[in-house]
Design a protein around this motif. Structure first.
Motif, mmCIF file in Angstrom:
data_model
loop_
_atom_site.group_PDB
_atom_site.id
_atom_site.type_symbol
_atom_site.label_atom_id
_atom_site.label_comp_id
_atom_site.label_asym_id
_atom_site.label_seq_id
_atom_site.Cartn_x
_atom_site.Cartn_y
_atom_site.Cartn_z
ATOM 1 N N VAL A 1 30.140 48.683 106.649
ATOM 2 C CA VAL A 1 31.527 49.174 106.691
ATOM 3 C C VAL A 1 32.425 48.270 105.852
ATOM 4 O O VAL A 1 33.310 48.755 105.128
ATOM 5 N N GLY B 1 32.167 49.250 102.357
ATOM 6 C CA GLY B 1 32.818 50.537 102.158
ATOM 7 C C GLY B 1 32.160 51.487 101.187
ATOM 8 O O GLY B 1 32.835 52.056 100.329
ATOM 9 N N LYS C 1 32.962 56.093 112.380
ATOM 10 C CA LYS C 1 34.415 55.892 112.468
ATOM 11 C C LYS C 1 34.910 54.875 111.452
ATOM 12 O O LYS C 1 35.952 55.064 110.819
ATOM 13 N N GLY C 2 34.157 53.780 111.284
ATOM 14 C CA GLY C 2 34.545 52.764 110.317
ATOM 15 C C GLY C 2 34.544 53.278 108.893
ATOM 16 O O GLY C 2 35.462 52.999 108.115
ATOM 17 N N GLN D 1 34.720 56.481 108.001
ATOM 18 C CA GLN D 1 35.687 57.580 107.879
ATOM 19 C C GLN D 1 37.069 57.027 107.508
ATOM 20 O O GLN D 1 37.773 57.616 106.690
ATOM 21 N N LYS D 2 37.438 55.884 108.066
ATOM 22 C CA LYS D 2 38.726 55.262 107.753
ATOM 23 C C LYS D 2 38.820 54.877 106.283
ATOM 24 O O LYS D 2 39.903 54.782 105.727
ATOM 25 N N LYS D 3 37.667 54.638 105.656
ATOM 26 C CA LYS D 3 37.629 54.238 104.250
ATOM 27 C C LYS D 3 37.244 55.398 103.336
ATOM 28 O O LYS D 3 36.973 55.206 102.164
#
Length: 103
Positions: A36, A39, A66-67, A69-71
């Motif tokens: 993550v 990225g 989730k990690g 998806q944020k990136k």
């Protein structure tokens, strides 16, 4: 459980082999956290040689999802056998990530 990670063109491949036990979930979390941080746009988790998975292991996949998806990244799981697919469907993991039976 054996964890192998390889990177190529902004895609990270994670191959899981053997049986996943509670003791190994922390190692999996460390691997996923480092992924993550980097990225990549896509993480492919190959479970074709994974014999079993714990609920904690599924939880770590969700944290990875989730990690990333944020990136703006995605997770894809490949090589899923019938037993593991049933587990993924029960916990609705198939609604979050792309899952394929073939590796």
């Amino acid at each position: 459980m054996d964890i192998k990670v390889s990177e190529e063109n902004n895609t990270t491949k994670v191959k899981l082999k053997g049986d996943m036990y509670m003791e190994q979930v922390d190692e999996l979390l460390d691997v996923f956290n480092s992924i993550v941080e980097k990225g990549p746009s896509l993480v492919i988790i190959d479970v074709s040689e994974l014999k079993s998975i714990t609920s904690s292991g599924i939880g770590k996949i969700v944290l990875l999802y989730k990690g990333l998806q944020k990136k703006g990244g995605k997770v894809k799981i490949v090589g899923v056998n019938e037993t593991i697919m049933q587990i993924f469907k029960i916990v609705k993991l198939d609604k979050l990530v792309e899952i394929h039976e073939k590796a």
